[in-house]
Design an enzyme around this catalytic site. Sequence first.
Site, PDB file in Angstrom:
ATOM      1  N   GLU A   1      17.484  12.031  -0.457  1.00  0.00           N
ATOM      2  CA  GLU A   1      16.402  12.937  -0.628  1.00  0.00           C
ATOM      3  C   GLU A   1      15.555  13.308   0.785  1.00  0.00           C
ATOM      4  OE1 GLU A   1      13.706  10.795  -3.289  1.00  0.00           O
ATOM      5  OE2 GLU A   1      12.133  12.083  -3.255  1.00  0.00           O
TER       6      GLU A   1
ATOM      7  N   ASP B   1      16.060   2.409 -11.476  1.00  0.00           N
ATOM      8  CA  ASP B   1      15.715   2.194 -10.118  1.00  0.00           C
ATOM      9  C   ASP B   1      14.827   0.896 -10.025  1.00  0.00           C
ATOM     10  OD1 ASP B   1      15.145   3.495  -7.774  1.00  0.00           O
ATOM     11  OD2 ASP B   1      14.024   5.018  -8.575  1.00  0.00           O
TER      12      ASP B   1
ATOM     13  N   LYS C   1      19.453   1.409  -8.577  1.00  0.00           N
ATOM     14  CA  LYS C   1      19.495   2.114  -7.579  1.00  0.00           C
ATOM     15  C   LYS C   1      18.357   1.337  -6.662  1.00  0.00           C
ATOM     16  CE  LYS C   1      16.764   6.226  -7.114  1.00  0.00           C
ATOM     17  NZ  LYS C   1      15.854   5.689  -6.158  1.00  0.00           N
TER      18      LYS C   1
ATOM     19  N   ASP D   1      11.904   5.318 -10.841  1.00  0.00           N
ATOM     20  CA  ASP D   1      10.268   4.621 -10.528  1.00  0.00           C
ATOM     21  C   ASP D   1       9.235   5.881 -10.477  1.00  0.00           C
ATOM     22  OD1 ASP D   1      10.812   5.379  -7.865  1.00  0.00           O
ATOM     23  OD2 ASP D   1       9.986   3.507  -7.203  1.00  0.00           O
TER      24      ASP D   1
ATOM     25  N   GLU E   1      16.179   1.712  -2.924  1.00  0.00           N
ATOM     26  CA  GLU E   1      15.795   2.679  -1.925  1.00  0.00           C
ATOM     27  C   GLU E   1      15.955   1.728  -0.825  1.00  0.00           C
ATOM     28  OE1 GLU E   1      11.540   4.283  -1.967  1.00  0.00           O
ATOM     29  OE2 GLU E   1      12.020   4.961  -3.807  1.00  0.00           O
TER      30      GLU E   1
HETATM   31  O1  KIV Z   1      12.572   7.816  -8.821  1.00  0.00           O
HETATM   32  C1  KIV Z   1      12.976   8.896  -8.855  1.00  0.00           C
HETATM   33  O2  KIV Z   1      12.740   9.687  -9.798  1.00  0.00           O
HETATM   34  C2  KIV Z   1      14.026   9.093  -7.673  1.00  0.00           C
HETATM   35  C3  KIV Z   1      14.682  10.429  -7.691  1.00  0.00           C
HETATM   36  C4  KIV Z   1      13.903  11.534  -7.302  1.00  0.00           C
HETATM   37  C5  KIV Z   1      15.907  10.324  -7.066  1.00  0.00           C
HETATM   38  O3  KIV Z   1      14.230   8.050  -7.060  1.00  0.00           O
END
Ligand code: KIV
Length: 270
Positions: A180, A81, A111, A42, A113
């Site tokens: 991160e 994401d 993914k 994202d 968060e």
């Molecule tokens: O959104 C993204 O690019 C990320 C990475 C930095 C892990 O979450």
Amino acid sequence: MPTVRDIRANAGEEPITMLTAYDAPTASIVDEAGVDIILVGDSLGNTSLGHENTLPVTVDDMARHTGAVARATDDALVVADMPFLSIGVDEAASLENAGRMLKEEDAHAVKLECGPHTVDLTEKLVELGIPVMAHLGLTPQHVNQYGGYPRQGTEQAAAERILELARAHADAGAFSLVLEHVPSNLAADVTAALDIPTIGIGAGPDCDGQVLVVDDAVGLSEWSPSFSKQFGNVRREMESAIGEYVSAVESGEFPAEEHSHEEGELEDIY
Ligand code: KIV
């Protein structure tokens, strides 16, 4: 093509490479370079959509860009994401939004968060056949909570919370974990404690893999974080090529004869 099972089995083995991509041409270059995982992050909000942070990114944005990346990728695992508030508010909506990335856009995994609110959701997604990559440490969707993008897990209690959440997501079935912007000794401890691979960004050398935002890695971003590294200078290349184009048009040098076509039959159209 590595599957999520291959990635999971890679904990402690060969380093895992992951880069973001947001469009088809970039994805095909990243894929051909042999990167294991392409993350449609994202971070798209900052890198490609001109937003100040990732909060305005929508499920539709992620779906469109995930589809573009998946269509251009032959070998890498494609991970989509989940953007701000697309998961965690309502279970049915969370499952539908995550499922859309696999069902309609050909991603292989999503993914999230993570926080305490994503443990049960991870279990449910995995149960339904949606592989989950967890993300702990600095989670940029909390920018307003943090008041910026500070390093996380720098105090004992915070480090213990990250370790505890990492274990909870691994137990819930996540196949890997992004860490991160955390101290490298914390990342090393989390990596040692888990049987799924950790993929670090600003988390030191002891993770099982590394991820960077592609614009930072190739030197396209105007600014990049101190933990990132520019492996090229694509911005300078583009500035130079575009500057030459402008000069060539303004001077009349472009288009030259070889870029033009004259049709013999069209001599008397007036
Ligand atoms: O959104 C993204 O690019 C990320 C990475 C930095 C892990 O979450």
